[in-house]
Design an enzyme around this catalytic site. Structure first.
Site, PDB file in Angstrom:
ATOM      1  N   ASN A   1       0.830  -1.201   0.000  1.00  0.00           N
ATOM      2  CA  ASN A   1       0.000   0.000   0.000  1.00  0.00           C
ATOM      3  C   ASN A   1       0.866   1.251   0.000  1.00  0.00           C
ATOM      4  OD1 ASN A   1      -0.480   1.943   2.529  1.00  0.00           O
ATOM      5  ND2 ASN A   1       0.221  -0.043   3.318  1.00  0.00           N
TER       6      ASN A   1
ATOM      7  N   PHE B   1      -1.982   7.931   4.451  1.00  0.00           N
ATOM      8  CA  PHE B   1      -2.780   8.465   5.567  1.00  0.00           C
ATOM      9  C   PHE B   1      -4.033   9.189   5.064  1.00  0.00           C
ATOM     10  CE2 PHE B   1       1.118   9.066   8.625  1.00  0.00           C
ATOM     11  CZ  PHE B   1       1.224   7.696   8.752  1.00  0.00           C
TER      12      PHE B   1
ATOM     13  N   SER C   1       5.386   4.872   8.873  1.00  0.00           N
ATOM     14  CA  SER C   1       4.809   4.598   7.563  1.00  0.00           C
ATOM     15  C   SER C   1       5.760   5.092   6.485  1.00  0.00           C
ATOM     16  CB  SER C   1       3.462   5.301   7.406  1.00  0.00           C
ATOM     17  OG  SER C   1       3.033   5.241   6.062  1.00  0.00           O
TER      18      SER C   1
ATOM     19  N   ASN D   1       4.833   5.981   3.531  1.00  0.00           N
ATOM     20  CA  ASN D   1       4.046   6.627   2.487  1.00  0.00           C
ATOM     21  C   ASN D   1       3.786   8.108   2.698  1.00  0.00           C
ATOM     22  OD1 ASN D   1       3.722   4.113   1.103  1.00  0.00           O
ATOM     23  ND2 ASN D   1       2.233   3.536   2.674  1.00  0.00           N
ATOM     24  N   THR D   2       4.355   8.690   3.751  1.00  0.00           N
ATOM     25  CA  THR D   2       4.328  10.136   3.953  1.00  0.00           C
ATOM     26  C   THR D   2       5.769  10.622   3.869  1.00  0.00           C
ATOM     27  OG1 THR D   2       2.341  10.107   5.344  1.00  0.00           O
ATOM     28  CG2 THR D   2       3.806  12.004   5.565  1.00  0.00           C
TER      29      THR D   2
ATOM     30  N   LYS E   1       5.156   3.312  17.264  1.00  0.00           N
ATOM     31  CA  LYS E   1       5.209   2.244  16.267  1.00  0.00           C
ATOM     32  C   LYS E   1       6.426   2.447  15.376  1.00  0.00           C
ATOM     33  CE  LYS E   1       2.348  -0.344  13.008  1.00  0.00           C
ATOM     34  NZ  LYS E   1       0.982  -0.535  12.493  1.00  0.00           N
TER      35      LYS E   1
ATOM     36  N   ASN F   1       5.848  -1.876  11.459  1.00  0.00           N
ATOM     37  CA  ASN F   1       5.043  -1.370  10.363  1.00  0.00           C
ATOM     38  C   ASN F   1       5.405  -2.128   9.082  1.00  0.00           C
ATOM     39  OD1 ASN F   1       3.390   0.416   8.773  1.00  0.00           O
ATOM     40  ND2 ASN F   1       3.785   2.036  10.267  1.00  0.00           N
TER      41      ASN F   1
END
Length: 352
Positions: free
Chosen positions: A117, A121, A182, A184-185, A220, A249
């Site tokens: 993915n 967010f 994450s 993805n940011t 996390k 994660n």
């Protein structure tokens, strides 16, 4: 067997994100149906006393929960609890609403039983989530709230951004999670560096500590951290008096679509990080293990290695809606055969 047939013959032919949104909408609808919700909860939620575990002062009916990323807007936690999860971690939620990254951004890797993915967010923001979390719960559910950085907020203002979310959500959460892992940011994982992480966690902890019940705070981390950096985060968590660490994660170490990979390929590294954390902190912190959890054997192994709680997400996608209830049922039988309980099992094979 029925779900496997449905998945292989039907669901896999549809866009992964479209299926996800349809599932969340159905579960959100179920959350508004009190009688059906209570009947499902009575039939599927963990009820064996041997499964019960207490972590950071919170009582969990079973050790297996749903990881953040599925219920991004706190829309269906009660329905998920009714399907057998011992807790539900909602989010990741940001201070401000944001659409996330462009589509397509969610992909299945069927051969590896994995998901990639790059959602970014996508969520309606902290205030919208807070309104949902204020609703009276029709069935008991432990709800963790996972917060992250708003994409447009520069790194220099990240602390204030997380504090804004914490002020909205910490009073409504059974526990709060700072997500700095994450992929993805842009720039988010930079915040795992201890010199940046210390002021961030300290500021959020001040908010969490000031709630009426003192909301437990966890961080996390990513599986891609070097071992020395895992140790450094563990030491920092102890120094600041955090309640726990969630490991891990998604990983960016893969050859598929750009984004974070979850599921079976993450199993070995996730377990390795758990064992390293347990050796470093012992039982002074609550460790929550996530990554590659597929069946009761994985849950059993994580508990033995020192996890107090275990989480899954991809395992449910491939295992179906009864996945958590089935694992809790199997775990209950195994505990009975060994004449033990979850609290007695935790850390039995851990060093230190």
């Amino acid at each position: 067997m029925m779900y496997r047939l449905l998945f292989t013959q039907v669901l896999r032919r549809f866009d992964a994100e479209a299926v996800h949104h349809a599932t969340v909408r159905a579960l959100a609808l179920l959350s508004t149906l009190p009688l059906l919700k209570r009947l499902l909860h009575r039939a599927l939620a963990p009820s064996d006393p041997a499964l019960r575990v207490t972590a950071f002062g919170v009582h969990f009916p079973g050790p297996l929960g749903l990881a953040a990323g599925f219920d991004k807007d706190a829309a269906c936690a009660e329905a998920l609890a009714a399907f057998g999860f011992g807790h539900v971690e909602v989010g990741t939620i940001t201070a401000h609403a944001q659409p996330g990254n462009p589509r397509p951004r969610l992909f299945r890797d069927l051969k590896q039983r994995a998901i990639i993915n790059r959602m970014g967010f996508n969520n309606a923001g902290a205030q919208a989530a807070a309104r949902r979390l204020r609703r009276t719960r029709g069935v008991p559910v432990v709800v963790g709230v996972n917060i992250g950085k708003t994409k447009v907020v520069p790194e220099a203002e990240a602390v204030a951004d997380y504090v804004t979310s914490a002020k909205e959500l910490a009073p409504l959460a059974d526990y709060l999670v700072v997500n700095v892992s994450s992929p993805n940011t842009p720039g988010l994982r930079n915040l795992q560096a201890v010199e940046l992480l210390r002021p961030l966690l300290a500021a959020v902890k001040e908010v969490a500590d000031s709630t009426p019940r003192r909301t437990p705070l966890l961080v996390k981390i990513a599986p891609d951290l070097a071992d020395d950096d895992v140790d450094a985060v563990a030491d920092l968590a102890l120094e600041l008096g955090l309640d726990g660490i969630i490991a891990t994660n998604t990983t960016i170490r893969h050859s598929g679509e750009t984004g974070g990979l979850s599921g079976r390929p993450l199993k070995a590294r996730s377990l390795e990080v758990l064992r390293r954390l347990r050796a470093r902190v012992g039982d002074r912190l609550t460790l929550v293990s996530v990554g590659g959890v597929e069946d009761v054997d994985d849950v059993w192994e994580r508990l033995l290695a020192g996890a107090t709680l275990v989480q899954g997400y991809t395992g449910m996608i491939y295992g179906g809606p009864l996945w958590a209830a089935r694992i809790h049922r199997q775990l209950s039988r195994r505990l009975r055969r060994h004449a033990t309980t979850v609290p007695e099992l935790i850390g039995r094979t851990a060093g230190g």
